[in-house]
Each structure stands twice: as C-alpha cells, then as structure tokens.
Design an enzyme around this catalytic site. Structure first.
Site, PDB file in Angstrom:
ATOM      1  N   LYS A  44       6.064  63.955  68.225  1.00 54.04           N
ATOM      2  CA  LYS A  44       5.596  62.568  68.025  1.00 54.04           C
ATOM      3  C   LYS A  44       6.671  61.771  67.296  1.00 54.04           C
ATOM      4  CE  LYS A  44       2.882  61.553  64.369  1.00 54.04           C
ATOM      5  NZ  LYS A  44       3.335  60.432  63.523  1.00 54.04           N
ATOM      6  N   ASN A  45       7.200  62.328  66.190  1.00 50.97           N
ATOM      7  CA  ASN A  45       8.103  61.551  65.342  1.00 50.97           C
ATOM      8  C   ASN A  45       9.499  61.413  65.920  1.00 50.97           C
ATOM      9  OD1 ASN A  45       5.969  61.145  63.682  1.00 50.97           O
ATOM     10  ND2 ASN A  45       6.578  62.649  62.150  1.00 50.97           N
ATOM     11  N   ASP A 327       4.327  66.991  55.873  1.00 50.75           N
ATOM     12  CA  ASP A 327       3.311  66.853  56.922  1.00 50.75           C
ATOM     13  C   ASP A 327       2.503  68.128  57.119  1.00 50.75           C
ATOM     14  OD1 ASP A 327       5.267  64.668  59.100  1.00 50.75           O
ATOM     15  OD2 ASP A 327       4.228  64.340  57.212  1.00 50.75           O
ATOM     16  N   ARG A 419      -3.823  60.677  67.251  1.00 44.08           N
ATOM     17  CA  ARG A 419      -2.510  60.036  67.091  1.00 44.08           C
ATOM     18  C   ARG A 419      -1.378  61.047  67.212  1.00 44.08           C
ATOM     19  NH1 ARG A 419      -1.554  57.009  61.842  1.00 44.08           N
ATOM     20  NH2 ARG A 419       0.486  57.059  62.857  1.00 44.08           N
TER      21      ARG A 419
HETATM   22  C1  EPZ Z   1       8.387  59.899  58.347  1.00 48.55           C
HETATM   23  O1  EPZ Z   1       7.765  58.831  57.673  1.00 48.55           O
HETATM   24  C2  EPZ Z   1       7.290  60.515  59.193  1.00 48.55           C
HETATM   25  N1  EPZ Z   1       6.765  59.510  60.111  1.00 48.55           N
HETATM   26  C3  EPZ Z   1       6.168  61.013  58.291  1.00 48.55           C
HETATM   27  O2  EPZ Z   1       5.227  61.684  59.123  1.00 48.55           O
HETATM   28  C4  EPZ Z   1       6.731  62.013  57.297  1.00 48.55           C
HETATM   29  O3  EPZ Z   1       5.717  62.404  56.414  1.00 48.55           O
HETATM   30  C5  EPZ Z   1       7.883  61.372  56.510  1.00 48.55           C
HETATM   31  O4  EPZ Z   1       8.882  60.877  57.427  1.00 48.55           O
HETATM   32  C6  EPZ Z   1       8.552  62.341  55.553  1.00 48.55           C
HETATM   33  O5  EPZ Z   1       9.044  63.433  56.282  1.00 48.55           O
HETATM   34  C7  EPZ Z   1       7.455  59.231  61.233  1.00 48.55           C
HETATM   35  O6  EPZ Z   1       8.501  59.814  61.501  1.00 48.55           O
HETATM   36  C8  EPZ Z   1       6.857  58.196  62.148  1.00 48.55           C
HETATM   37  P1  EPZ Z   1      10.267  58.395  54.648  1.00 48.55           P
HETATM   38  P2  EPZ Z   1       8.686  57.731  56.902  1.00 48.55           P
HETATM   39  O7  EPZ Z   1      10.886  57.076  54.847  1.00 48.55           O
HETATM   40  O8  EPZ Z   1       9.944  57.538  57.645  1.00 48.55           O
HETATM   41  C9  EPZ Z   1       9.965  56.583  50.263  1.00 48.55           C
HETATM   42  C10 EPZ Z   1       3.154  62.067  60.112  1.00 48.55           C
HETATM   43  O9  EPZ Z   1       2.131  62.597  59.636  1.00 48.55           O
HETATM   44  N2  EPZ Z   1      10.672  55.419  50.812  1.00 48.55           N
HETATM   45  O10 EPZ Z   1      11.062  59.629  54.873  1.00 48.55           O
HETATM   46  O11 EPZ Z   1       7.846  56.549  56.618  1.00 48.55           O
HETATM   47  C11 EPZ Z   1       8.561  56.741  50.857  1.00 48.55           C
HETATM   48  O12 EPZ Z   1       7.641  55.948  50.140  1.00 48.55           O
HETATM   49  C12 EPZ Z   1       3.934  61.070  59.292  1.00 48.55           C
HETATM   50  O13 EPZ Z   1       3.636  62.321  61.250  1.00 48.55           O
HETATM   51  C13 EPZ Z   1      11.068  54.398  49.940  1.00 48.55           C
HETATM   52  O14 EPZ Z   1      10.839  54.456  48.727  1.00 48.55           O
HETATM   53  O15 EPZ Z   1       8.954  58.510  55.552  1.00 48.55           O
HETATM   54  C14 EPZ Z   1       8.297  58.220  50.685  1.00 48.55           C
HETATM   55  O16 EPZ Z   1       7.837  58.456  49.374  1.00 48.55           O
HETATM   56  C15 EPZ Z   1       3.249  60.765  57.952  1.00 48.55           C
HETATM   57  N3  EPZ Z   1      11.726  53.330  50.459  1.00 48.55           N
HETATM   58  C16 EPZ Z   1       9.685  58.843  50.866  1.00 48.55           C
HETATM   59  O17 EPZ Z   1      10.631  57.781  50.668  1.00 48.55           O
HETATM   60  C17 EPZ Z   1      12.014  53.217  51.792  1.00 48.55           C
HETATM   61  O18 EPZ Z   1      12.635  52.212  52.197  1.00 48.55           O
HETATM   62  C18 EPZ Z   1       9.934  59.425  52.247  1.00 48.55           C
HETATM   63  O19 EPZ Z   1       9.608  58.427  53.187  1.00 48.55           O
HETATM   64  C19 EPZ Z   1      11.605  54.261  52.649  1.00 48.55           C
HETATM   65  C20 EPZ Z   1      10.941  55.357  52.141  1.00 48.55           C
END
Ligand code: EPZ
Length: 438
Positions: A44-45, A327, A419
């Site tokens: 998915k991701n 995840d 989803r």
């Molecule tokens: C991706 O989300 C995945 N989603 C998530 O999977 C996954 O949990 C996550 O990566 C971590 O591996 C998709 O790929 C669509 P991040 P993403 O940016 O990109 C902080 C699922 O269940 N952060 O790596 O949104 C953020 O708040 C989903 O399939 C900032 O502070 O995650 C988090 O604490 C859920 N500022 C951490 O970094 C930013 O600009 C990691 O977030 C961006 C992120």
C-alpha cells in the site's frame, strides 16, 4: 495557471467497487489455528507513492502488483480529478498524465488520506506550483508536515498555508542540500518527487530508509531520473529536465505480511506467507524468534510456526526502518496480550498509537498505557467482544485479537481494514479462519 481547485463534484473515474460501507461489521469466531499459505499483495505505502510519481512523466506509466484497497481507489480518484487518463484492471493501473493541466486539488478525496500530500511534490516537480488540501489519514497524534515544507522551500518554492490548502509556487526549482530534522518517510518521498526534475543536485540527509522509499526511487530511475543512495540515510538526486513513463511493479507489502505472521503466532498455527522479500521483515522475524516462535525462510516465503510451547514476553521499541516498524506495533500488542510474562512496548514514532488498547481490554487484555509505552501482562486467553477500530493498524490488532480469542468478536470500523488489507477475509478463510462481514 488558473487556480481552479477541482473537488469531488467531478465525473468519477472507473469505479473499483470496493468495500466502503461504514455499516458493515466483521464477525470473527476465534480460537482456530491458522494453517496453510497466504500470498501477500503489493505494498500500500509503495503504490500510493508510485501513482503520483507517474504525473512527472511525459508519457503513460503502467504499475503492476497494485493492491485493490480503498487507499488505492482513492488515489485513482485523485489523479482522475487532476485530468489523468486512468485505466485499472485487477492489480494493474495505467496512468496517462499528458492531459493533466491543473496543479490544484482539494476536497474529500484529498482529506480522506494522508498520502494525498505526495501530490504536492509531484505537482510542484512538474508545474513548479501546487495547491493541495492539507492531508488527513489515521489519527495517531500530531502528524505535522513541516519537514516536507522546509524541503520544498529549500528547492526554491514559496510556501503558504491558507484556507486548508498548501500553496507552493516556484519560479524555478534548483537543487539543495536538505537535512531532515526527523526521519520521515513522507518527507523523503515528497522531496524525491519534487527534486527529480529540479536543476542541479539535491542531497537529502537523514533520509528515511524504508523499502517503499527505495521502491519509489527505483520507479523514478526507470522513468529516467538520476537517484543514488535510496535505502541509506543520504540520497543524491541529479535533476533531469524530462521523465518518461515506465512499466513497474510494486514491492510486496511487508506490513500485510507481518500482520499475517503475527496472526499465525497468535493462533499457534503454522502458516506459509509467500511472495515476500524476507529482509524487509527482519525486525519482526527477530522478535518472533525471541518470543519462541519458529520462523524459517524459504525463498520468497516465510514459514511461521507458533505451535511450539515456551513462548515468553519481550520488549519492543519501534524505530524507523530497519528497526521494528510502528505499523506492526498494534497487531503485535494484540498477540503479546496472551504471551506469558510482562512485555514493554514503546512507540518512539507516534505519541498516541495505543487507541486499540482499550478495545483489547474489553476482550480481557491486561495492558497499562503510560505515554508512549504500553505495559502488557500476558493473560491465558482473550474473550470475544464487540470492539471498534479507530485506525488502520488498530483494525489489524483487533483482527488478530479476534482470531486468537475464544468466542465471537464483532469488529466495527471495517473501512479502516479495507484501506490496507486486500481480500483479507478470503485470505484468512483459506487458512482456516472463520469470519464473516455483515
Ligand atoms: C508513513 O507515514 C506511513 N504511511 C505510515 O503508515 C507509517 O506509520 C510511517 O510512515 C512511519 O513508518 C504511508 O507511507 C502512507 P513519517 P508518514 O513522516 O510518512 C513526524 C500505515 O498504517 N514528522 O515517517 O506520515 C511524524 O509526526 C501508515 O500504513 C514530523 O514531525 O510518517 C511522526 O512522528 C500509518 N514532521 C514521524 O515524523 C514532518 O514533516 C514519522 O512520520 C513529517 C513527519
């Protein structure tokens, strides 16, 4: 370019007719050992990053091994609203971006999922502007996009957030050295999309190393991009003026695979999970073995045997890849709820990814949450109950709990499972689970 923000009032694309009935519930009759083989679907991701990347090409792209899940069908809607010609068969999506003229999109399809924010990087990379609604997605606590916006500015874009839209405007995009303050999958992917056609070299430091990042980089390279270092914490992109469409196939979904491996352990079953890339699951394999579950590699399959006695509690701390994936924290918590001993589970990525815990406690789990940590006291068995999923992987946790519990579990909130888990009822029923959507 006129800012004609298209919303959902437009003609819909070929409807994939997927489950989106919020009234449906899943009835699981637990206590049955899973036995047999499950083949995993495309990631998915990865799929929801590859699809917007196709907008950067000046000819059609064909993406195979795309899972038929609602996040994918939503992305098909998004690209269609932008004017792309979409052709969808079972697990193949063909995207012709040549008619796309708009760099603006908002409305429910954008707000329904977090990955809609990849349109920012793709549209900025193609049109040097983008006007995209702020993303939605699972409620796991604050999920800012400051690192994305910082990177876009470094590449030459002016950034303004107004009226729920992110407005990006650049006279031209130039290479930059960008250090991510937080290891972010989304920011790394978004900046790859924006930098692929920028002038000069971009270096992304402290980049995410997830397999889905590597998959996107490989697809962009197949389109003619020049990217090196994906999969490490430093990625170098040499911008090129044009990209062409490409044929590509998504990597397998390591989180779907891991969920079924955990379900096999939780039901003391023996399951062959095939069509995987074993190294993508190394942290889970290590943890299951530490608990006392037998896991063997067999080419592109993993054999999980949870039937051996002597399983015991372990500690888990989620980390960016190649650490234990956040995840899988939620389904793993459901399993550890019935493993003897005290397990300490800490989620270092999200500050409130424990909304499944109260539902597990309704089934008899003994779990205390303190901030980012859950203390799990293993109990002999869970008992079926009516429970509600609050996000995608909380749904996965309740699915695992229902499979391992005695009696009937009724899971509400199926729109979340739909989803991210293609044909999950059929896949589980084929290995002995008794479950029914109604
Ligand atoms: C991706 O989300 C995945 N989603 C998530 O999977 C996954 O949990 C996550 O990566 C971590 O591996 C998709 O790929 C669509 P991040 P993403 O940016 O990109 C902080 C699922 O269940 N952060 O790596 O949104 C953020 O708040 C989903 O399939 C900032 O502070 O995650 C988090 O604490 C859920 N500022 C951490 O970094 C930013 O600009 C990691 O977030 C961006 C992120």
């Amino acid at each position: 370019m006129s800012l004609s923000v298209k919303t959902e009032g437009q003609r819909r694309p070929p409807d994939l007719r997927l489950h989106e009935n919020a009234e449906e519930r899943l009835h699981i009759f637990g206590g049955r050992r899973l036995r047999g083989e499950i083949r995993v679907s495309g990631a998915k991701n990865s799929a929801i990053a590859l699809m917007p990347a196709a907008l950067l090409g000046d000819s059609p792209s064909v993406i195979e091994n795309v899972p038929r899940i609602t996040d994918v069908s939503r992305y098909i809607t998004l690209l269609h609203l932008l004017g792309a010609e979409m052709d969808c068969s079972e697990n193949t999506v063909t995207i012709d971006p040549q008619q796309v003229t708009s760099a603006a999109l908002d409305g429910e399809p954008v707000r329904a999922m977090r990955a809609s924010y990849y349109l920012m990087g793709a549209l900025l990379g193609r049109f040097h502007e983008a006007h995209v609604g702020m993303p939605g997605g699972c409620d796991l606590g604050p999920r800012p996009i400051d690192q994305h916006l910082k990177g876009f500015e470094a590449l030459g874009a002016e950034v303004e957030v107004q009226g729920g839209l992110v407005h990006l405007q650049a006279k031209e995009l130039h290479g930059a050295r960008i250090y991510l303050d937080v290891v972010s999958v989304g920011a790394t992917i978004n900046l790859l999309l924006a930098a692929a056609r920028a002038d000069g070299q971009t270096i992304i430091e402290n980049a995410a190393r997830e397999p889905e990042v590597v998959d996107l980089a490989n697809f962009l390279c197949a389109m003619g991009a020049q990217i090196r270092g994906a999969g490490t914490d430093t990625i170098r992109i040499q911008g090129v003026s044009h990209l062409h469409g490409a044929a590509y196939s998504c990597i397998p979904d390591r989180i779907e695979a891991g969920t079924y491996m955990i379900a096999a352990a939780a039901t003391k079953g023996r399951l062959r999970v095939s069509g995987v890339i074993p190294t993508h699951l190394d942290p889970l394999i290590a943890k299951l073995r530490e608990i006392g579950v037998r896991v063997e590699e067999d080419g592109d399959a993993l054999l999980v045997d949870g039937s051996y006695p002597g399983q015991h509690a372990v500690d888990i701390k989620t980390q960016p890849y190649p650490g234990f994936p956040t995840d899988l924290q939620q389904p793993m918590t459901a399993y550890l709820a019935i493993v003897p001993g005290t397990s300490i589970i800490t989620d270092t990525i999200y500050e409130s990814r424990f909304r499944h815990v109260n539902e597990l406690k309704r089934m008899g789990a003994d779990i205390r949450v303190q901030g980012r940590t859950a203390v799990v006291e293993g109990v002999p068995q869970l008992t079926g109950a009516a429970v509600t999923a609050s996000d995608l992987r909380a749904g996965a946790a309740l699915l695992v709990a229902g499979l391992e519990a005695e009696g009937e579990t009724i899971v509400d909130g199926l729109i979340y499972l739909d989803r991210g888990y293609e044909h999950f009822e059929e896949k589980l029923a084929a290995v002995g689970a008794q479950l029914q959507r109604k």
